[in-house]
Structures are given as C-alpha cells and as structure tokens.
Write an enzyme that holds these catalytic residues in place. Sequence first.
Site, PDB file in Angstrom:
ATOM      1  N   ARG A  50      40.004 157.961  64.375  1.00 54.18           N
ATOM      2  CA  ARG A  50      38.707 157.966  63.698  1.00 54.18           C
ATOM      3  C   ARG A  50      37.797 159.012  64.336  1.00 54.18           C
ATOM      4  O   ARG A  50      37.677 159.092  65.568  1.00 54.18           O
ATOM      5  CB  ARG A  50      38.078 156.573  63.817  1.00 54.18           C
ATOM      6  N   ARG A  64      36.795 158.638  56.584  1.00 51.65           N
ATOM      7  CA  ARG A  64      37.263 158.083  57.856  1.00 51.65           C
ATOM      8  C   ARG A  64      38.625 157.430  57.668  1.00 51.65           C
ATOM      9  O   ARG A  64      38.906 156.850  56.619  1.00 51.65           O
ATOM     10  CB  ARG A  64      36.252 157.061  58.386  1.00 51.65           C
ATOM     11  N   ASP A  82      37.437 152.243  59.475  1.00 53.56           N
ATOM     12  CA  ASP A  82      36.067 151.841  59.778  1.00 53.56           C
ATOM     13  C   ASP A  82      36.059 150.333  59.981  1.00 53.56           C
ATOM     14  O   ASP A  82      36.442 149.569  59.084  1.00 53.56           O
ATOM     15  CB  ASP A  82      35.154 152.228  58.611  1.00 53.56           C
ATOM     16  N   ASP A 131      33.549 147.197  61.188  1.00 56.52           N
ATOM     17  CA  ASP A 131      32.165 146.785  61.458  1.00 56.52           C
ATOM     18  C   ASP A 131      32.087 145.278  61.653  1.00 56.52           C
ATOM     19  O   ASP A 131      32.680 144.517  60.876  1.00 56.52           O
ATOM     20  CB  ASP A 131      31.242 147.152  60.295  1.00 56.52           C
TER      21      ASP A 131
END
Length: 287
Positions: A201, A210, A213, A215
């Site tokens: 990444r 990307r 990812d 989160d």
Amino acid sequence: MDQIRIENLEVFCHHGVYKEENVLGQKFLVSAVLFLRTRKAGKTDELTDSVSYGDVCRLITSEMKKQNDKLLERVAERLAEKILLSFPMVERVSVEVKKPWAPVLMHLDYASVRIERSWHRAYIGVGSNLGDRESYLELAERRLSECEWIRNLKAAAVIETEPYGYLDQGNFLNTVFWVETLLEPEELLEELHRIEQEANRTREIHWGPRTLDLDILLYDHLVTEEEALIIPHSELHKRLFVLDPLCELNPYGVHPLLKKRFCDLRDELHQTKDDNPDKSSCPENDN
C-alpha cells in the site's frame, strides 16, 4: 456478568529488578476475577459449561514460573493475556499480582499491580481497487485470522463500488470484517498498517487508488478523537459501501454518536441517493 474468583494463590518464583530476587526467589500472591456467563453451568451442573478454577490456578502457576520478569506489570499482563487466550468463555479478567516482601527497606504488607483486560469487538472497513483486488482482500482476512490476539473473524459479502473524490481510478471491492480482539485501538491500527504494507500500500494520492485499505470503523462503543485515529470512523454514516456490508453483520447495532441503528442510517442514505441520483457520496477517507 457472572464471576469466578481466585484469591491469593501462592506461587514461589523469581521476578524482580534486583539480581538477588532472580536468584533466591520469593513468594507471590495472585488473585484473578474471571468474568463470564455461568447460567448454563448453573442449569446443567456440568464443568464443560463453565471454566475450571483448578485449571486456571495451574495455568497461573505455570506461567509465573515460566520466565523471570523484572516488573509486576509484565507478570500481570502475561497472566491476563494467557487466561483470555486459554479459556474462550472468559470475556474479561482482572488480575492482581502481590509481592509480600518487596525490597523497599521499609515495612509494608505487600506491593501489587492490578489490571483488567478483555476481548473487544471491532468492525474493520476493507477496500481494494488496484492489482488483484480479490487476493488483497483475502490477504487481509487471512492475516487478521492468523493474528494471535484476534479471534472469530466474520466477513460480510464483497461488493463492487465506484470511486469517489479522485475519480480517475478503477472500481473498488469493499467489505467489512467483524473481529474480537485483545488489541487496544492504537495496536489494532498498527496491525492494520502492517498488513497494508505487506500488500504494498502507498499513499501518493489522497483518496487515490490503493492495493488495500483497512480502516477501524467501530471499536466496542468507544468514542475518541486522536490525531491518528477517530472512532467511530468520521465518514461511516455517509458511505453506502460501508453501511451495506456493516448491516449484513449487524443491522440493529447503534452508532455511538448518532444513536441511530445502522440499518436506519443505511436506509436514509439509500433514500437520499434515490431522491438525488446525481449527488455524490462522500469520498473515501483514510485512517
């Protein structure tokens, strides 16, 4: 939550900062409170439906003698972690390690360290739009499942979504993971960043393409705003590519700040999209 309590288990071992403590050894007293649900055991009268305090005492004794630690903080941390990893029914544990003969050249009954640790529930947003997208999502699921401090990972169905913000990029594959973890939020974020790095990444373009990812969307009912981490995720309620898979896992969960169910937030956003088909959703935002 029900409790099983162990008070002042005596263990002779070798922990301390000074050389004499590590050579001669001394008595320690360990107390533990296990938080779990005992109703089934209370109904069936079967030990398999509870946790054997004898097994916990043997584990504590073995762990206390396994290695020499300088600090009581380290001893307590190891014990709490080992109990939670070894007895899946235990959701939370309080551990106190007492040192009756602490070398302080003054009279005292004992010095002690008491800590409380537990399994936490977290939701993780997952996305990829670069390279072999499916493989990167599989890598994330595999690495999280392999982590010693994470268990019971559940993954929502993968959906394909168009990019927002920076539009000159390919479609995303998105999903949401639910995990139980012993990691604190900052530790979990560090683990997610490590997995992103394994997937090569990069962060060259804000909201850009990307490989992977990851989160943190939610962590228990925690509300916090740090420079590196905001929980709940600040854009969670504005993103259908998050709310749709999140509702597959927990439609009736409640947003800690907005006090609305995830399914209601999703339905409101779908309605807004239907009423304003040309209105863009908020762009992707990195932790």
